[in-house]
Design an enzyme around this catalytic site. Structure first.
Site, mmCIF file in Angstrom:
data_model
loop_
_atom_site.group_PDB
_atom_site.id
_atom_site.type_symbol
_atom_site.label_atom_id
_atom_site.label_comp_id
_atom_site.label_asym_id
_atom_site.label_seq_id
_atom_site.Cartn_x
_atom_site.Cartn_y
_atom_site.Cartn_z
ATOM 1 N N ASP A 249 0.881 -1.172 0.000
ATOM 2 C CA ASP A 249 0.000 0.000 0.000
ATOM 3 C C ASP A 249 0.918 1.221 0.000
ATOM 4 O OD1 ASP A 249 -2.049 -1.784 0.241
ATOM 5 O OD2 ASP A 249 -2.732 -1.131 2.208
ATOM 6 N N ASP A 410 -13.480 -3.240 -1.675
ATOM 7 C CA ASP A 410 -13.246 -2.872 -0.270
ATOM 8 C C ASP A 410 -14.554 -2.999 0.508
ATOM 9 O OD1 ASP A 410 -10.532 -2.063 -0.703
ATOM 10 O OD2 ASP A 410 -11.252 -0.198 -1.576
HETATM 11 O O1 1PR Z 1 -10.443 3.388 -5.761
HETATM 12 O O2 1PR Z 1 -9.325 2.711 -7.837
HETATM 13 O O3 1PR Z 1 -8.430 4.617 -6.537
HETATM 14 O O4 1PR Z 1 -8.223 2.292 -5.717
HETATM 15 C C1 1PR Z 1 -7.763 2.542 -4.421
HETATM 16 C C2 1PR Z 1 -7.092 1.287 -3.943
HETATM 17 O O5 1PR Z 1 -6.446 1.583 -2.702
HETATM 18 C C3 1PR Z 1 -8.060 0.155 -3.691
HETATM 19 O O6 1PR Z 1 -7.489 -1.042 -4.183
HETATM 20 C C4 1PR Z 1 -8.172 0.076 -2.179
HETATM 21 O O7 1PR Z 1 -8.297 -1.270 -1.744
HETATM 22 C C5 1PR Z 1 -6.844 0.647 -1.724
HETATM 23 N N1 1PR Z 1 -6.917 1.370 -0.447
HETATM 24 C C6 1PR Z 1 -7.506 2.579 -0.248
HETATM 25 N N2 1PR Z 1 -7.314 2.971 1.030
HETATM 26 C C7 1PR Z 1 -6.628 1.997 1.641
HETATM 27 C C8 1PR Z 1 -6.180 2.004 3.035
HETATM 28 O O8 1PR Z 1 -5.611 1.026 3.542
HETATM 29 N N3 1PR Z 1 -6.426 3.099 3.721
HETATM 30 N N4 1PR Z 1 -5.723 -0.137 0.958
HETATM 31 C C9 1PR Z 1 -6.376 0.991 0.716
HETATM 32 C C10 1PR Z 1 -6.269 -1.315 0.812
HETATM 33 C C11 1PR Z 1 -5.954 -3.438 1.359
HETATM 34 C C12 1PR Z 1 -4.871 -4.349 0.974
HETATM 35 C C13 1PR Z 1 -4.043 -4.676 2.173
HETATM 36 C C14 1PR Z 1 -4.613 -5.965 2.617
HETATM 37 C C15 1PR Z 1 -3.690 -6.829 3.392
HETATM 38 N N5 1PR Z 1 -5.468 -2.153 1.471
HETATM 39 O O9 1PR Z 1 -4.128 -3.849 -0.025
HETATM 40 O O10 1PR Z 1 -2.758 -4.679 1.788
HETATM 41 O O11 1PR Z 1 -5.779 -5.676 3.363
HETATM 42 O O12 1PR Z 1 -3.352 -6.268 4.585
HETATM 43 P P1 1PR Z 1 -2.916 -7.162 5.802
HETATM 44 O O13 1PR Z 1 -2.289 -8.395 5.238
HETATM 45 O O14 1PR Z 1 -1.906 -6.359 6.531
HETATM 46 O O15 1PR Z 1 -4.149 -7.449 6.586
HETATM 47 P P2 1PR Z 1 -9.163 3.328 -6.468
#
Ligand code: 1PR
Length: 555
Positions: A249, A410
């Site tokens: 991320d 999400d």
């Molecule tokens: O809407 O097309 O611009 O995409 C935004 C992207 O950013 C999406 O894929 C969304 O999932 C991601 N995103 C947005 N905010 C966050 C955040 O964390 N604040 N991250 C985010 C999503 C989820 C996974 C994470 C897993 C594993 N993160 O990528 O890495 O949940 O984590 P873990 O193993 O530590 O539990 P757009």
């Protein structure tokens, strides 16, 4: 079990040190270019039809759809020189579509003619019996005869990503070098004389893939043999591997540096500093991606988590991250965050396709779409379950193929007393809700979980598949960063609802969690971030546990 992988760049070769590359401009050929350079060769690009005929060694890395590839080859006047080159038995290596065009034709997009050199027509995998299509991931080969090209492969896996394939028959038997089994046998590699081609992507198959390319390139170089040390597969561990994906991320911190961060339930700021704490900094994106490649990750995913509020093409650091990472990371790279159409400050509009194209050119193999996919699915429902063909998913899938389009979902769990309390797809939850509710559904969100929408995961996943997505990246806000395991009920529900591969994400805290999700659901891959970044669990440990429990894994 670990088979540490090292690359020994072969900078000095005997004989000709250059290779001609046929890039017809359809997709990411940065990876093959990087692989060739890594092996110490220089590249001449085909700029006119005569460059094909004068090539000493020609690599044709086909990407995208068959019909489109043939159309472009025809328009550029490359078809006849290419046919002549191959029929004259000059050194040729076709990859993916670059192999398929050698056949008589393909059924893709209503059917198109090929070069007609190899008997047979390329057809789609049959998903009617529940086979997940596209065939994405690392699979083993069955070598039909000995060859210099594939002797370096042995029982190791190589990376496939495709929905269409050619099948072996008595008519093309002379050509078949190796087959692979996915539902049934299909042709994985062909050879006749100096002409080689593979359905799989050697440039994405880690070090064994580099070995294959090197075998082809060095075949006319005196004494230059395979020089890379790749790992070997465990006996009995065959077939399509369940993938282990490392996810980064990425966002700019308050000082403006691009960092890998990681949240708890999407909150990426240090909690001991209050809600305005610093963005957690877990490392530099390119360095971490390299580490995960070295440690045996099957894929690496970059999510630009604030992409929804930035101008995606103004996001040059992210494009630079991809460019740099793809120089040394020879497994598939997915990039997400900000893949959508947008209008810049000067009023110039960029389509989602144009944005994605820039990411593909910079080294992405797949793009992942979050918020814009939710918008596309909502529009599809509003239009009475039909589409105008113009959604971000359709635009990109049409040009780059379904396998290049991942939908990142999400979702948040919503509890209800009874399925009658909602129009959404519910399941009976294994644990009751805060008020004793027995059922739940998962609400899709956008803007990093900040905004909930009136659409559930099953609707979004199934509509995405209809619109042309090739894979679902299924996050789970409730489990994200918690380390208590994947949300099995959620993964089960979505992987049962679609016939495209599903990547389970969020919540992995131990190797057991990966094994659990593969044993209990049809997930094709497990993705984790926190445990890998903090070095609590290694990718090797995960894979070792999977193999001990009989789950196919690439080692
Ligand atoms: O809407 O097309 O611009 O995409 C935004 C992207 O950013 C999406 O894929 C969304 O999932 C991601 N995103 C947005 N905010 C966050 C955040 O964390 N604040 N991250 C985010 C999503 C989820 C996974 C994470 C897993 C594993 N993160 O990528 O890495 O949940 O984590 P873990 O193993 O530590 O539990 P757009």
């Amino acid at each position: 079990m670990s088979s540490r992988r090292t690359i020994a760049s072969n900078a000095t070769k005997g004989g000709d040190n250059s290779v001609t590359l046929l890039d017809y401009g359809a997709g990411n050929i940065r990876s093959i270019k990087n692989a060739i350079k890594k092996l110490g060769y220089s590249i001449n690009d085909v700029e006119s039809p005569k460059d094909i005929l004068s090539a000493q060694k020609l690599i044709f890395p086909g990407v995208g759809a068959f019909g489109q590839a043939m159309d472009i080859l025809k328009k550029k006047g490359y078809l006849e020189p290419l046919r002549e080159y191959v029929l004259e038995d000059k050194p040729f290596f076709g990859i993916c579509i670059g192999m398929q065009v050698l056949f008589e034709g393909s059924e893709e997009d209503g059917g198109s003619e090929g070069l007609g050199i190899i008997p047979g027509v390329v057809g789609r995998f049959d998903s009617s019996q529940g086979l997940q299509v596209p065939h994405i991931g690392w699979n083993t080969l069955s070598q039909r005869r000995e060859s210099r090209l594939l002797e370096v492969v042995g029982d190791k896996r190589v990376y496939f990503v495709h929905s269409y394939r050619a099948v072996p028959s008595t008519d093309n038997d002379d050509w078949v070098l190796a087959t692979c089994n996915y539902g049934s046998d299909f042709i994985a590699s062909v050879n006749s004389g100096n002409v080689y081609a593979t359905q799989f992507h050697p440039e994405k198959s880690g070090l064994v893939g580099l070995d294959i390319i090197d075998s082809f390139l060095s075949s006319s170089s005196k004494g230059a043999g395979p020089h890379l040390q790749a790992g070997s597969e465990t006996k009995g561990n065959t077939g399509l591997a369940k993938r282990v994906i490392a996810c980064l991320d990425v966002r700019a911190n308050d000082q403006g540096d691009l960092v890998v961060t990681k949240g708890d339930q999407y909150d990426v700021r240090e909690s001991d500093e209050g809600s305005s704490g610093n963005v957690r900094n877990l490392g530099k994106p390119v360095e971490l991606a390299q580490r995960y490649f070295d440690e045996g990750a099957d894929e690496v995913t970059f999510l630009n988590i604030t992409g929804f509020r930035d101008f995606p093409l103004g996001d040059l650091p992210m494009l630079e991250v991809l460019k740099q990472a793809s120089e040394n990371v020879f497994v598939p790279l997915t990039v997400g965050g900000g893949i959508r159409g947008f209008t810049d400050a000067n009023g110039k509009h960029y389509s989602a396709l144009e944005v994605a194209a820039e990411y593909f050119r910079s080294g992405a193999d797949k793009v992942s779409i979050g918020g814009d996919a939710v918008m596309a699915a909502e529009e599809y429902i509003e239009n009475g379950n039909s589409s105008n063909g113009n959604s971000c998913i359709e635009q990109i899938s049409k040009v780059y193929g379904a396998q290049a389009v991942v939908i990142s979902i999400d979702p948040k769990r919503v509890y209800v007393q009874s399925p009658n309390d909602t129009n959404h797809h519910t399941v009976k939850a294994s644990k009751k809700g805060p008020n004793g509710e027995e059922y739940c559904w998962w609400q899709c969100t956008i803007k990093g979980g900040r905004e909930g929408r009136d659409i559930d995961v099953v609707e979004l996943a199934t509509i995405s598949e209809i619109l042309g997505a090739g894979e679902i990246l299924l996050n789970c806000i409730d489990n994200d960063g918690v380390g208590q395991g994947f949300d099995i009920e959620l993964v089960q529900m979505v992987s049962d609802a679609v016939s495209i591969p599903v990547i389970a994400s969020s919540g992995a805290g131990s190797p057991e969690h990966f094994t659990e999700v593969f044993e209990k659901t049809a997930a094709s891959a497990g993705l984790a971030a926190g445990i890998f970044h903090r070095e609590e669990v290694s990718i090797d440990q995960v894979k070792e546990h999977m193999i001990q429990h009989g789950i196919p894994s690439r080692v």
